[in-house]
Enzyme design. Structure first.
Site, PDB file in Angstrom:
ATOM      1  N   VAL A 162       0.853  -1.197   0.000  1.00  0.00           N
ATOM      2  CA  VAL A 162       0.000   0.000   0.000  1.00  0.00           C
ATOM      3  C   VAL A 162       0.887   1.245   0.000  1.00  0.00           C
ATOM      4  CG1 VAL A 162      -1.795   1.260   1.221  1.00  0.00           C
ATOM      5  CG2 VAL A 162      -1.884  -1.223   1.134  1.00  0.00           C
ATOM      6  N   HIS A 163       1.208   1.739  -1.195  1.00  0.00           N
ATOM      7  CA  HIS A 163       1.954   2.984  -1.312  1.00  0.00           C
ATOM      8  C   HIS A 163       0.951   4.126  -1.472  1.00  0.00           C
ATOM      9  CE1 HIS A 163       1.483   2.716  -5.744  1.00  0.00           C
ATOM     10  NE2 HIS A 163       1.552   1.429  -5.501  1.00  0.00           N
ATOM     11  N   ALA A 164       1.410   5.292  -1.890  1.00  0.00           N
ATOM     12  CA  ALA A 164       0.558   6.478  -1.848  1.00  0.00           C
ATOM     13  C   ALA A 164      -0.798   6.311  -2.543  1.00  0.00           C
ATOM     14  CB  ALA A 164       1.314   7.679  -2.417  1.00  0.00           C
TER      15      ALA A 164
END
Lengths: 312, 86
Positions: B14-16
């Protein structure tokens, strides 16, 4: 209950700080400790095994080492045999004193890690106490924003969208320092002290709706941030609720409980025309005054009471 | 209160952008949404909070919602995570 493996306690950085080296019992480095208590086994080595705190880390100082080298090989064998029949998590020798081969052999076969540190016992014990306090400290992660307002650690709480980040941004603009936005880890470092810090990864980044993610340190410079701060005051930001009673006098103090400690709290309603950052600054200064024993509301009340009793 | 568990399978974790997708879903409902990883709780309506959990591929995540629309929001977020944010 929290527990930690011996080789995680003495990781690379801590081994360097403590100047320690593993001498024996490699297979025991996976042993776990559940608390950070230490024991000096002097009395035990002399043959008195009653009340032997065997589940603690054993610290061998100069006294213990000198005693062991003064006794005959035969009595040594007897003592070691009995000593290592207990489940000992780990032994540490201070002052760089290396234990004899027989001790190391027993440690190897009973899987008890033996370390030697170049540091003296008193300092070694102090350092270990600090290390274990850090490891076993209670902690909790809260959704809030922590700002150092003129030396007072202020934790802003409130539901999402109430304006915590925007308020913190304005406080930074006014010369205060951001510790963490949106995710604050609170550590009980002492029975009466809570320390707040941010996540290593997010470090001083902030999300401002309409702009996106910004880096406070890059925009406002190094003096706009700090790594950790003691918690002194909780400010709860709330949507203005006509049914709620807000503090009007300040005679009584409200508290918010975190990890069993009560931190003074003020509830501030957010509404049109209210300059929240200035109110928070004032609340922080007022808290500072209270800490030095000056309670403005009570003092005014005293004056009024005196004036009334004089009947003027 | 509704609570469900899900494992993140998206390779990049879960990145930006995925964080924003979760938060956008959560914001559509009035209920309180909490993401929990290893007992650390994050506000599902705050991007920084979700990013702060450092959710990787394979991370087991608990999602909790309390209030109006709690079961809908959980289903939406779980579907989002299970579809690898596509």
């Amino acid at each position: 209950m929290k527990s930690i493996k011996i080789n995680d306690v003495f990781n690379e950085k801590r081994s360097q700080d403590l100047q320690i080296k593993l001498m024996a019992g490699q297979n025991g480095t996976e042993n776990v400790v559940k608390f950070g208590d230490l024991n000096r086994p002097g009395l035990t080595l002399s043959g008195f095994f009653d009340f032997f705190a065997s589940d603690r880390i054993q610290i061998f100082g100069l006294g213990e080492s000198a005693y062991l080298s003064s006794i005959s090989d035969e009595s040594k064998e007897n003592i070691y045999k009995q000593f290592f029949s207990y489940q000992i998590p780990c032994c540490i020798f201070s002052h760089g004193a290396v234990p004899d081969d027989s001790f190391l052999k027993y440690a190897d076969s009973s899987n008890v890690p033996v370390y030697v540190s170049l540091i003296g016992s008193t300092r070694l014990v102090t350092m270990l106490v600090h290390i274990f306090d850090e490891i076993f400290a209670e902690k909790v992660t809260l959704h809030g924003t922590l700002v150092d307002v003129s030396g007072i650690g202020v934790l802003l709480l409130g539901s999402s969208g109430v304006g915590k980040s925007e308020t913190a941004l304005e406080l930074v603009e006014r010369g205060h320092r951001l510790v963490a936005d949106d995710m604050v880890t609170i550590v009980k470092t002492d029975s009466s002290l809570l320390m707040g810090k941010g996540s290593e990864m997010l470090k001083h980044h902030m999300e401002i709706r309409g702009i996106g993610i910004i880096n406070i340190k890059e925009i406002f410079g190094i003096r706009s941030v700090r790594r950790k701060k003691r918690l002194d005051l909780i400010v709860k930001l709330e949507e203005w609720n006509p049914a709620e009673e807000y503090e009007r006098l300040g005679l009584d103090e409200e508290f918010y409980e975190i990890l069993g400690l009560n931190i003074p709290m003020v509830k501030i309603p957010v509404g049109p025309g209210r300059n929240i950052p200035v109110i928070i600054e004032t609340a922080a200064f007022n808290q500072s005054l209270k800490k030095s024993g000056i309670y403005s509301a009570r003092e005014l009340d005293e004056k009024i009471k005196k004036w009334i009793s004089k009947g003027e | 209160m509704v609570e469900k568990e899900v494992t993140v399978t998206s390779d990049a974790g879960v990145h930006a952008r995925p964080a924003m997708m979760i938060v956008r879903e959560a914001m559509r409902y009035p209920c309180k949404v909490t993401l929990i990883k290893d007992e650390v709780e994050a506000d599902g309506k705050s991007i920084m909070s979700v990013l702060g959990l450092a959710i990787l591929s394979g991370t087991k995540l608990k999602i909790r919602a309390e209030g109006d629309g709690e079961s809908e929001v959980i289903d939406f977020i779980i579907r989002l995570i299970e579809s690898d944010f596509k």
